[in-house]
Motif scaffolding. Structure first.
Motif, PDB file in Angstrom:
ATOM      1  N   ILE A 188       2.888  12.373 -11.686  1.00 58.87           N
ATOM      2  CA  ILE A 188       4.164  12.033 -12.318  1.00 58.87           C
ATOM      3  C   ILE A 188       4.032  12.274 -13.819  1.00 58.87           C
ATOM      4  CG2 ILE A 188       4.741  10.338 -10.552  1.00 58.87           C
ATOM      5  CD1 ILE A 188       3.947   8.147 -12.514  1.00 58.87           C
ATOM      6  N   SER A 189       5.162  12.399 -14.481  1.00 59.31           N
ATOM      7  CA  SER A 189       5.137  12.666 -15.918  1.00 59.31           C
ATOM      8  C   SER A 189       4.757  11.403 -16.682  1.00 59.31           C
ATOM      9  CB  SER A 189       6.523  13.154 -16.382  1.00 59.31           C
ATOM     10  OG  SER A 189       7.473  12.106 -16.242  1.00 59.31           O
ATOM     11  N   TYR A 190       4.333  11.585 -17.933  1.00 64.79           N
ATOM     12  CA  TYR A 190       3.963  10.439 -18.768  1.00 64.79           C
ATOM     13  C   TYR A 190       5.172   9.574 -19.112  1.00 64.79           C
ATOM     14  CZ  TYR A 190      -0.886  11.831 -19.491  1.00 64.79           C
ATOM     15  OH  TYR A 190      -2.223  12.122 -19.302  1.00 64.79           O
ATOM     16  N   GLN A 191       6.366  10.141 -19.056  1.00 60.89           N
ATOM     17  CA  GLN A 191       7.567   9.377 -19.369  1.00 60.89           C
ATOM     18  C   GLN A 191       8.055   8.539 -18.179  1.00 60.89           C
ATOM     19  OE1 GLN A 191       7.294  12.730 -19.993  1.00 60.89           O
ATOM     20  NE2 GLN A 191       6.776  12.417 -22.163  1.00 60.89           N
ATOM     21  N   SER A 192       7.558   8.813 -16.970  1.00 61.69           N
ATOM     22  CA  SER A 192       8.015   8.092 -15.783  1.00 61.69           C
ATOM     23  C   SER A 192       7.378   6.710 -15.704  1.00 61.69           C
ATOM     24  CB  SER A 192       7.670   8.893 -14.519  1.00 61.69           C
ATOM     25  OG  SER A 192       8.314  10.146 -14.518  1.00 61.69           O
ATOM     26  N   ASP A 193       8.034   5.804 -14.963  1.00 55.73           N
ATOM     27  CA  ASP A 193       7.560   4.433 -14.786  1.00 55.73           C
ATOM     28  C   ASP A 193       6.436   4.422 -13.738  1.00 55.73           C
ATOM     29  OD1 ASP A 193       7.184   1.729 -14.193  1.00 55.73           O
ATOM     30  OD2 ASP A 193       9.306   1.245 -14.482  1.00 55.73           O
ATOM     31  N   ILE A 194       5.205   4.194 -14.190  1.00 53.38           N
ATOM     32  CA  ILE A 194       4.047   4.241 -13.280  1.00 53.38           C
ATOM     33  C   ILE A 194       4.127   3.139 -12.238  1.00 53.38           C
ATOM     34  CG2 ILE A 194       1.529   4.020 -13.129  1.00 53.38           C
ATOM     35  CD1 ILE A 194       1.294   5.294 -15.827  1.00 53.38           C
ATOM     36  N   ASP A 195       4.433   1.914 -12.658  1.00 54.19           N
ATOM     37  CA  ASP A 195       4.485   0.781 -11.723  1.00 54.19           C
ATOM     38  C   ASP A 195       5.540   0.995 -10.647  1.00 54.19           C
ATOM     39  OD1 ASP A 195       2.460  -0.598 -13.031  1.00 54.19           O
ATOM     40  OD2 ASP A 195       3.860  -1.563 -14.429  1.00 54.19           O
ATOM     41  N   LYS A 196       6.688   1.545 -11.059  1.00 50.64           N
ATOM     42  CA  LYS A 196       7.757   1.802 -10.087  1.00 50.64           C
ATOM     43  C   LYS A 196       7.320   2.872  -9.088  1.00 50.64           C
ATOM     44  CE  LYS A 196      12.685   2.859  -9.842  1.00 50.64           C
ATOM     45  NZ  LYS A 196      13.922   3.187 -10.632  1.00 50.64           N
ATOM     46  N   ALA A 197       6.644   3.906  -9.575  1.00 46.18           N
ATOM     47  CA  ALA A 197       6.175   4.976  -8.686  1.00 46.18           C
ATOM     48  C   ALA A 197       5.148   4.443  -7.691  1.00 46.18           C
ATOM     49  CB  ALA A 197       5.574   6.104  -9.521  1.00 46.18           C
ATOM     50  N   MET A 198       4.221   3.622  -8.167  1.00 47.07           N
ATOM     51  CA  MET A 198       3.202   3.046  -7.292  1.00 47.07           C
ATOM     52  C   MET A 198       3.828   2.132  -6.243  1.00 47.07           C
ATOM     53  SD  MET A 198       0.273   2.290 -10.201  1.00 47.07           S
ATOM     54  CE  MET A 198      -0.913   1.571  -9.061  1.00 47.07           C
ATOM     55  N   SER A 199       4.814   1.358  -6.656  1.00 49.33           N
ATOM     56  CA  SER A 199       5.488   0.452  -5.726  1.00 49.33           C
ATOM     57  C   SER A 199       6.245   1.218  -4.643  1.00 49.33           C
ATOM     58  CB  SER A 199       6.456  -0.445  -6.510  1.00 49.33           C
ATOM     59  OG  SER A 199       7.176  -1.290  -5.639  1.00 49.33           O
ATOM     60  N   LEU A 200       6.913   2.304  -5.031  1.00 45.11           N
ATOM     61  CA  LEU A 200       7.651   3.110  -4.050  1.00 45.11           C
ATOM     62  C   LEU A 200       6.696   3.767  -3.044  1.00 45.11           C
ATOM     63  CD1 LEU A 200      10.317   4.809  -6.346  1.00 45.11           C
ATOM     64  CD2 LEU A 200      10.758   3.181  -4.507  1.00 45.11           C
ATOM     65  N   VAL A 227      -1.362  -0.580   1.791  1.00 49.58           N
ATOM     66  CA  VAL A 227      -1.621   0.721   1.169  1.00 49.58           C
ATOM     67  C   VAL A 227      -1.964   0.483  -0.298  1.00 49.58           C
ATOM     68  CG1 VAL A 227      -0.646   2.960   0.531  1.00 49.58           C
ATOM     69  CG2 VAL A 227      -0.057   1.923   2.734  1.00 49.58           C
ATOM     70  N   THR A 228      -3.113   0.976  -0.717  1.00 51.64           N
ATOM     71  CA  THR A 228      -3.525   0.834  -2.115  1.00 51.64           C
ATOM     72  C   THR A 228      -3.235   2.120  -2.870  1.00 51.64           C
ATOM     73  OG1 THR A 228      -5.780   1.530  -1.572  1.00 51.64           O
ATOM     74  CG2 THR A 228      -5.325  -0.833  -1.578  1.00 51.64           C
ATOM     75  N   VAL A 229      -2.760   1.958  -4.109  1.00 54.10           N
ATOM     76  CA  VAL A 229      -2.453   3.105  -4.963  1.00 54.10           C
ATOM     77  C   VAL A 229      -3.156   2.903  -6.300  1.00 54.10           C
ATOM     78  CG1 VAL A 229      -0.643   4.493  -6.034  1.00 54.10           C
ATOM     79  CG2 VAL A 229      -0.196   3.335  -3.859  1.00 54.10           C
ATOM     80  N   TYR A 230      -3.864   3.925  -6.744  1.00 56.22           N
ATOM     81  CA  TYR A 230      -4.614   3.851  -7.995  1.00 56.22           C
ATOM     82  C   TYR A 230      -4.236   5.021  -8.903  1.00 56.22           C
ATOM     83  CZ  TYR A 230      -7.632   0.593  -5.445  1.00 56.22           C
ATOM     84  OH  TYR A 230      -8.107  -0.463  -4.710  1.00 56.22           O
ATOM     85  N   VAL A 231      -4.381   4.786 -10.204  1.00 53.16           N
ATOM     86  CA  VAL A 231      -4.275   5.868 -11.175  1.00 53.16           C
ATOM     87  C   VAL A 231      -5.657   6.502 -11.274  1.00 53.16           C
ATOM     88  CG1 VAL A 231      -3.786   6.486 -13.568  1.00 53.16           C
ATOM     89  CG2 VAL A 231      -2.450   4.692 -12.465  1.00 53.16           C
ATOM     90  N   ALA A 243      -2.946   7.496  -3.191  1.00 50.54           N
ATOM     91  CA  ALA A 243      -2.649   6.467  -2.194  1.00 50.54           C
ATOM     92  C   ALA A 243      -3.668   6.563  -1.062  1.00 50.54           C
ATOM     93  CB  ALA A 243      -1.231   6.646  -1.654  1.00 50.54           C
ATOM     94  N   SER A 244      -4.172   5.418  -0.614  1.00 53.56           N
ATOM     95  CA  SER A 244      -5.102   5.357   0.526  1.00 53.56           C
ATOM     96  C   SER A 244      -4.336   4.792   1.719  1.00 53.56           C
ATOM     97  CB  SER A 244      -6.306   4.479   0.194  1.00 53.56           C
ATOM     98  OG  SER A 244      -6.988   4.968  -0.936  1.00 53.56           O
ATOM     99  N   VAL A 245      -4.047   5.674   2.684  1.00 58.13           N
ATOM    100  CA  VAL A 245      -3.241   5.299   3.845  1.00 58.13           C
ATOM    101  C   VAL A 245      -4.070   5.543   5.099  1.00 58.13           C
ATOM    102  CG1 VAL A 245      -1.004   5.523   4.960  1.00 58.13           C
ATOM    103  CG2 VAL A 245      -1.243   6.150   2.551  1.00 58.13           C
ATOM    104  N   TYR A 246      -4.206   4.519   5.930  1.00 56.96           N
ATOM    105  CA  TYR A 246      -5.039   4.629   7.133  1.00 56.96           C
ATOM    106  C   TYR A 246      -4.211   5.021   8.353  1.00 56.96           C
ATOM    107  CZ  TYR A 246      -9.224   2.633   4.976  1.00 56.96           C
ATOM    108  OH  TYR A 246     -10.338   2.416   4.192  1.00 56.96           O
ATOM    109  N   SER A 247      -4.835   5.858   9.200  1.00 55.09           N
ATOM    110  CA  SER A 247      -4.257   6.233  10.493  1.00 55.09           C
ATOM    111  C   SER A 247      -5.354   6.124  11.545  1.00 55.09           C
ATOM    112  CB  SER A 247      -3.697   7.656  10.447  1.00 55.09           C
ATOM    113  OG  SER A 247      -4.729   8.583  10.129  1.00 55.09           O
TER     114      SER A 247
END
Length: 288
Positions: A188-200, A227-231, A243-247
């Motif tokens: 994502i771009s530096y101007q985008s909301d990181i927390d919102k992107a991770m939550s979505l 689901v865990t999401v990291y920068v 994102a770490s997603v298990y199947s």
């Protein structure tokens, strides 16, 4: 009748007709042995399933190879020239053994490699494996006396010598606990909301029907996300999220990852989260 039976005695041990009948009987007996061996091993494979399929498949191929060799040998020995050759070879058995051993070195290496693969079972028939040094990913279809057959995603059949399979570094993407972690990357771009992107990303991935919950009791007590999401990186023009997603396995995980990438990208477009890509500005000057 006697003349017919004695026809070809100069070339065949039991005459042309007798040797032909002998070879037919040997072939039929060999076919019966292989049929019953196949039936026995297939029954074992059906009974014990995928867990023992590799060992029984290799044993079945071994029996087939041995029976075919015995049939060919017995039939060739009916020819007097081969019979005399075999007697002469016994007299020079030491030299012959060295020559045959040198010539069959690679074949024996492949056979021993197949035996070790079926015994130690680093992978089984039906497993999805990856050989990074050969840039090869596919599903194991068969483990034979000489080679292993791998079916790729493009439906190509790859034949790999067992000696290579036995010495290569292999990643087995299948496991026995039905938990496979899929790493899905987004930028994502530096101007985008990181927390919102991770939550979505967490929200969309958690709702996917193939996403499984691998949290233990302690994680659930701490209300840890499924689901865990990291920068994972701050790149020159973007922020990288993982994102770490298990199947349950790699095959399901591949389809799930593709579907999640599409859905998350569409969601990002709707809420104004920008996925950056290289652009160029071109300035032109007009002369009066």
């Amino acid at each position: 009748m006697k003349e017919i039976m004695n026809l070809g005695t100069d070339y065949f041990t039991n005459g042309l007709v007798g040797s032909f009948i002998y070879c037919v009987i040997v072939y039929i007996l060999g076919a019966i042995i292989k049929k019953y061996a196949y039936s026995f091993f297939n029954h074992k494979i059906e009974k014990y399933g995928k867990a023992q399929a590799t060992s029984y498949t290799f044993a079945k191929n071994t029996v087939k190879g041995i029976v075919n060799i015995v049939i060919i040998f017995l039939c060739l020995m009916e020819i007097k020239a081969f019979h005399r050759l075999g007697t002469a070879m016994l007299g020079a058995s030491g030299v012959v053994a060295v020559v045959i051993g040198f010539a069959a070195q690679e074949s024996m290496s492949n056979f021993i490699g197949g035996f070790l693969l079926s015994f130690y079972k680093p992978f089984k028939v039906g497993d999805l494996i990856s050989i990074s040094e050969k840039n090869l990913v596919g599903t194991v279809e068969d483990i034979g006396l000489r080679h292993t057959i791998i079916r790729t995603f493009s439906n190509s059949k790859i034949v790999v010598p067992n000696s290579v399979m036995n010495s290569a570094i292999i990643e087995n993407k299948n496991n026995d606990n039905n938990k496979f972690c899929n790493f899905i990357y987004f930028t994502i771009s530096y101007q985008s909301d990181i927390d919102k992107a991770m939550s979505l990303i967490q929200e969309i991935a958690t709702k996917h029907p193939d996403c499984i919950d691998v949290r233990n009791s302690k994680d659930k007590a701490k209300n840890a996300p499924i689901v865990t999401v990291y920068v994972t990186a701050l790149k020159e023009y973007s922020v990288e999220l993982r994102a770490s997603v298990y199947s349950k396995d790699a095959n399901v995980g591949f389809s799930m990852s593709c579907e999640l990438r599409k859905e998350i990208k569409e969601t990002f477009d709707k809420v104004g989260i920008v996925i950056p890509y290289p652009t160029q500005l071109i300035y032109t000057q007009k002369n009066n």
